[in-house]
Design a protein around this motif. Structure first.
Motif, mmCIF file in Angstrom:
data_model
loop_
_atom_site.group_PDB
_atom_site.id
_atom_site.type_symbol
_atom_site.label_atom_id
_atom_site.label_comp_id
_atom_site.label_asym_id
_atom_site.label_seq_id
_atom_site.Cartn_x
_atom_site.Cartn_y
_atom_site.Cartn_z
ATOM 1 N N ALA B 505 0.848 -1.191 0.000
ATOM 2 C CA ALA B 505 0.000 0.000 0.000
ATOM 3 C C ALA B 505 0.881 1.237 0.000
ATOM 4 N N ALA B 506 1.979 1.183 0.771
ATOM 5 C CA ALA B 506 2.893 2.315 0.824
ATOM 6 C C ALA B 506 3.537 2.492 -0.540
ATOM 7 N N ASP B 507 3.849 1.368 -1.185
ATOM 8 C CA ASP B 507 4.454 1.434 -2.514
ATOM 9 C C ASP B 507 3.490 2.102 -3.470
ATOM 10 N N ALA B 508 2.232 1.590 -3.455
ATOM 11 C CA ALA B 508 1.251 2.125 -4.403
ATOM 12 C C ALA B 508 0.875 3.548 -4.012
ATOM 13 N N GLY B 509 0.666 3.777 -2.713
ATOM 14 C CA GLY B 509 0.182 5.079 -2.258
ATOM 15 C C GLY B 509 1.268 6.142 -2.253
ATOM 16 N N LEU B 510 2.280 5.919 -1.424
ATOM 17 C CA LEU B 510 3.291 6.970 -1.245
ATOM 18 C C LEU B 510 4.169 7.117 -2.482
ATOM 19 N N ASN B 511 4.584 5.961 -3.032
ATOM 20 C CA ASN B 511 5.399 6.076 -4.242
ATOM 21 C C ASN B 511 4.573 6.623 -5.398
ATOM 22 N N GLY B 512 3.262 6.286 -5.400
ATOM 23 C CA GLY B 512 2.373 6.834 -6.423
ATOM 24 C C GLY B 512 2.314 8.348 -6.307
ATOM 25 N N LEU B 513 2.168 8.798 -5.038
ATOM 26 C CA LEU B 513 2.134 10.243 -4.801
ATOM 27 C C LEU B 513 3.438 10.884 -5.272
ATOM 28 N N ASN B 514 4.533 10.176 -4.984
ATOM 29 C CA ASN B 514 5.847 10.623 -5.437
ATOM 30 C C ASN B 514 5.869 10.819 -6.944
ATOM 31 N N ARG B 515 5.340 9.757 -7.612
ATOM 32 C CA ARG B 515 5.371 9.811 -9.080
ATOM 33 C C ARG B 515 4.505 10.952 -9.604
ATOM 34 N N ILE B 516 3.329 11.136 -8.964
ATOM 35 C CA ILE B 516 2.442 12.211 -9.420
ATOM 36 C C ILE B 516 3.135 13.562 -9.235
ATOM 37 N N CYS B 517 3.753 13.724 -8.044
ATOM 38 C CA CYS B 517 4.444 14.983 -7.781
ATOM 39 C C CYS B 517 5.575 15.194 -8.780
ATOM 40 N N GLU B 518 6.276 14.097 -9.044
ATOM 41 C CA GLU B 518 7.390 14.218 -9.981
ATOM 42 C C GLU B 518 6.860 14.652 -11.345
ATOM 43 N N ASN B 519 5.752 14.003 -11.762
ATOM 44 C CA ASN B 519 5.178 14.338 -13.060
ATOM 45 C C ASN B 519 4.759 15.800 -13.107
ATOM 46 N N PHE B 521 5.773 18.428 -10.954
ATOM 47 C CA PHE B 521 6.780 19.467 -10.684
ATOM 48 C C PHE B 521 8.071 19.285 -11.476
ATOM 49 N N ALA B 522 8.382 18.022 -11.837
ATOM 50 C CA ALA B 522 9.648 17.826 -12.542
ATOM 51 C C ALA B 522 9.450 17.679 -14.048
ATOM 52 N N VAL B 523 8.229 17.351 -14.482
ATOM 53 C CA VAL B 523 8.020 17.151 -15.922
ATOM 54 C C VAL B 523 7.045 18.176 -16.490
ATOM 55 N N PHE B 524 5.840 18.187 -15.946
ATOM 56 C CA PHE B 524 4.782 18.985 -16.558
ATOM 57 C C PHE B 524 5.057 20.488 -16.450
ATOM 58 N N LEU B 525 5.302 20.983 -15.203
ATOM 59 C CA LEU B 525 5.494 22.419 -15.015
ATOM 60 C C LEU B 525 6.704 22.953 -15.777
ATOM 61 N N PRO B 526 7.883 22.316 -15.682
ATOM 62 C CA PRO B 526 9.032 22.830 -16.446
ATOM 63 C C PRO B 526 8.741 22.861 -17.945
ATOM 64 N N THR B 527 8.045 21.812 -18.435
ATOM 65 C CA THR B 527 7.747 21.796 -19.861
ATOM 66 C C THR B 527 6.860 22.977 -20.222
ATOM 67 N N CYS B 528 5.849 23.210 -19.386
ATOM 68 C CA CYS B 528 4.951 24.330 -19.639
ATOM 69 C C CYS B 528 5.721 25.642 -19.626
ATOM 70 N N LEU B 529 6.569 25.777 -18.570
ATOM 71 C CA LEU B 529 7.319 27.028 -18.443
ATOM 72 C C LEU B 529 8.230 27.230 -19.651
ATOM 73 N N LYS B 530 8.880 26.109 -20.040
ATOM 74 C CA LYS B 530 9.790 26.203 -21.184
ATOM 75 C C LYS B 530 9.004 26.670 -22.421
ATOM 76 N N ARG B 531 7.868 26.044 -22.603
ATOM 77 C CA ARG B 531 7.065 26.381 -23.773
ATOM 78 C C ARG B 531 6.641 27.854 -23.716
ATOM 79 N N PHE B 532 6.222 28.232 -22.488
ATOM 80 C CA PHE B 532 5.741 29.601 -22.309
ATOM 81 C C PHE B 532 6.835 30.613 -22.646
ATOM 82 N N PHE B 533 8.030 30.386 -22.083
ATOM 83 C CA PHE B 533 9.087 31.375 -22.312
ATOM 84 C C PHE B 533 9.649 31.294 -23.724
ATOM 85 N N ASP B 534 9.533 30.104 -24.318
ATOM 86 C CA ASP B 534 9.930 29.997 -25.724
ATOM 87 C C ASP B 534 9.001 30.802 -26.615
ATOM 88 N N SER B 535 7.692 30.693 -26.305
ATOM 89 C CA SER B 535 6.728 31.290 -27.223
ATOM 90 C C SER B 535 6.448 32.751 -26.897
#
Lengths: 83, 600
Positions: B505-519, B521-535
């Motif tokens: 449960a900890a694997d699915a729950g906490l690590n899942g939360l980890n993955r969501i956060c990573e997606n 803050f580490a993937v989605f937001l930077p990509t958006c920001l990059k796109r925004f400042f590029d455009s």
């Protein structure tokens, strides 16, 4: 090799032991009628109550345990996988 | 020389704990003599110290009492010291200082708990016991024992923390640190009760005991069988005497484990379940709480420690000389180990409470106390459990080890020290059964109980012998459940399998939360920001210059077919604008400043 005891290997000895055991049971059943009882519960005063209760208890114990075994028996490695 | 001069005037628990630390410093016979000397000194100190309070130390605003000596603590102290001496003798030939040191520190912890007069020192000695005893399991040095020791210490840390939390609340609420009678109400009472109940192995908190004790070393199990549960019984008797729920918990505790004991294959696990059953009688007595019941509990603890240690010694001796302990592997050992078999039978007769053996003169007090209070169901359960005890511990243990089918094993008797320890324990079991008056004289309350009445003796003998008849008939007819190599589920399933569920449960729950956060803050937001400042520049340029950059794109050649926005994009990036982005920003800045001045 050290000398071994073999008294219970002889069927005759085991038979003697069992006969003694059965005789002692008979003596206990009879002795019950000659003792003064100060029963706290009504059933304690019944003749040979404890004999019946002990026998039934143990038979029940075994049969319930056998049923229980079906529910709780697992392989000895049950907890070992994935450790 | 009078023996009183050997009174060391320091708490007996500390004699053990401090003395144990020096064990590794000695070798050979000196070491053996030293280890036996410690219990002797502790014993003399205990019996030559008058009743009352001793060894008090100031601690913050409270007073630590390391020696509260009254009739209840003294008799527990005596039996704890006596059994340490026997356990030490049984373990003399062990060449492992870890076991010797841990065993005596553990015994010292139990003595400390017994003599503690305040809850702080109670807690400290309580935890010393938990830590030291874990080493007796670890010292077997097998994979299974390491795992069992880990579970053991986790359970005891849980119990210890409950106790600590309860103690802190109790001290906060009452303003005292007195270790005395308390109510099972309020968070403090309940937490302390749970903490003690873990050590007393009250179901469903019991499975650590049959899990860990059978994995301990041969000699470690003898120590373990004596201290943890019985010191918990002492604390219960001190704090929760007369608490009604203990009557029912105790009665349940006598009945449930015997079913497991019937099915269990490992002899030491059978003994562990019967240990829980015996502690059930004691807790039932504490719950009843009358002087007769408390006397019965204390007497039963005293006798039980001796015969249970004797049974663990005989099973340990068999394990020591054969390397085997399962019913399926053993049988017929009486042929070459008659003395061990005899001692085992004495222990079995004592635990079964045969007249003339120690269990009889103590257990019947508790059952009589239940009868005096007309507790019909409890009385019937206790009698059922008495018959059941004889069945598994009284008959099964000696029968499957020493008689039954011939396993072909022809092992020699264990070493002399082991035989000597078993002999003394067996002697005391019979001695107490006959000279019960000596034990009764030490009990907390005046005892005028007469165990040997005709009704008691005949009743008990009928109960036992007809239970034996049932065993006999079932064995002869083949109806007795066969001994099989198997594991029986108990409530430890919840934490052994449950731990995996939690881990998953900890694997699915906490690590899942980890993955969501990573997606995010580490993937989605930077990509958006990059796109925004590029455009952004493209957007700004397009807004201000229209699509003029694209309009000037050559009509022929490379890229002529691109869309307008793409052309703008390329033009911005390549710096192909008619006006640079610098002037543009300057204009924006000026406009912004003008707006600021105008508006504010």
């Amino acid at each position: 090799m050290k000398k071994e005891l073999t008294i219970f290997d002889k069927p005759r000895n085991v038979r003697i032991l069992l006969v003694c055991f059965y005789i002692s049971l008979g003596v206990l059943l009879i002795a019950d009628f000659f003792i003064h009882k100060h029963a706290a519960f009504g059933w304690e005063a019944y003749p040979d109550f404890f004999a019946a209760y002990g026998f039934i208890s143990c038979v029940l114990l075994i049969y319930i345990a056998k049923l229980l075994r079906r529910l709780i028996k697992r392989s000895e490695d049950y907890y070992r996988d994935g450790q | 020389m009078h023996l009183a001069v050997l009174n060391l005037h320091i708490p007996p628990g500390l004699i053990f704990i401090l003395g144990a630390l020096l064990i590794p410093a000695f070798r050979g016979r000196v070491k053996s003599a030293y280890m036996m000397l410690l219990p002797v000194l502790a014993f003399l100190t205990l019996i030559y110290t008058p009743l009352g309070q001793h060894w008090t130390v100031d601690f913050l605003d409270y007073e630590l009492i390391l020696g509260r000596l009254d009739r209840l603590s003294r008799i527990f102290g005596i039996i704890f010291i006596l059994i340490s001496l026997l356990s030490v003798v049984f373990a003399l030939k062990v060449r492992d200082d870890v076991q010797h040191t841990a065993g005596l520190i553990y015994a010292g912890g139990a003595l400390g708990v017994t003599l503690a007069g305040d809850v702080f020192s109670l807690y400290v000695f309580w935890e010393i016991m938990a830590v030291a005893s874990a080493f007796l399991i670890l010292a077997r040095r097998t994979r299974a024992s390491r795992a069992a020791a880990f579970r053991y210490i986790m359970v005891h840390i849980f119990g210890g923390l409950c106790l600590l939390a309860g103690i802190l609340l109790y001290v906060q609420n009452t303003g005292t640190a007195a270790f005395s009678l308390m109510q099972l109400s309020g968070a403090d009472g309940i937490l302390i009760f749970i903490g003690v109940a873990v050590n007393a192995a009250i179901p469903p908190l019991h499975p650590w005991l049959p899990d860990a004790y059978p994995e301990a070393t041969v000699t470690g199990a003898v120590f373990l069988s004596a201290f943890t549960t019985k010191s918990a019984v002492y604390v219960m008797a001190r704090m929760f005497a007369g608490t009604e729920v203990l009557i029912y918990l105790g009665a349940i505790m006598t009945a449930i484990p015997i079913f497991y004991a019937v099915l269990e294959n490992d002899i030491r696990r059978v003994l562990a379940y019967s240990l829980i059953n015996q502690v059930g009688f004691m807790l039932c007595g504490i719950g009843i709480g009358t002087p007769l019941a408390i006397n019965g509990t204390v007497a039963h603890a005293f006798c039980h420690i001796l015969y249970k240690a004797l049974l663990f010694m005989s099973a340990g001796a068999v394990l020591h000389v054969t390397g085997k302990i399962r019913c399926t592997d053993l049988g017929g050992l009486y042929k070459t180990m008659p003395l061990t078999a005899l001692f085992c039978i004495v222990g079995a007769a004592s635990i079964s409470a045969f007249p003339l053996f120690s269990g009889f003169i103590s257990k019947s007090m508790i059952i009589s106390a239940a009868a005096h209070h007309k507790m019909a169901i409890v009385w019937l359960v206790l009698q059922f459990a008495s018959a059941g005890v004889f069945h598994h511990a009284g008959i099964k243990v000696p029968y499957f080890m020493f008689f039954g089918h011939d396993s072909g094993i022809r092992a020699k008797e264990p070493p002399f020290n082991m035989l000597a320890a078993m002999f003394v324990a067996a002697f005391l079991c019979i001695f107490l059964g006959i000279r019960f008056d000596l034990l009764y004289a030490l009990l907390p309350y005046a005892a005028d109980y007469a165990p040997y009445t005709g009704a008691h003796v005949v009743g008990q003998l009928q109960l036992l012998m007809f239970g034996a008849l049932a065993f006999c008939l079932l064995i002869l007819s083949g109806k007795y459940p066969a001994e099989i190599r198997a594991l029986n589920l108990d409530t430890d399933w919840f934490y052994r399998k449950g731990a995996r569920v939690i881990s998953r449960a900890a694997d699915a729950g906490l690590n899942g939360l980890n993955r969501i956060c990573e997606n995010i803050f580490a993937v989605f937001l930077p990509t958006c920001l990059k796109r925004f400042f590029d455009s952004l520049p493209v957007f700004v340029v397009s807004a201000f210059y229209g699509l003029s950059a694209a309009d000037r794109w050559p009509d022929t050649g490379r890229g002529a077919d691109l869309t307008k926005s793409r052309k703008t994009d390329i033009a911005v990036r390549a710096g192909l604008l008619p006006v640079g982005i610098g002037p543009l920003l300057a204009i924006l800045l000026i406009v912004g400043l003008c707006l600021k001045i105008y508006l504010f």
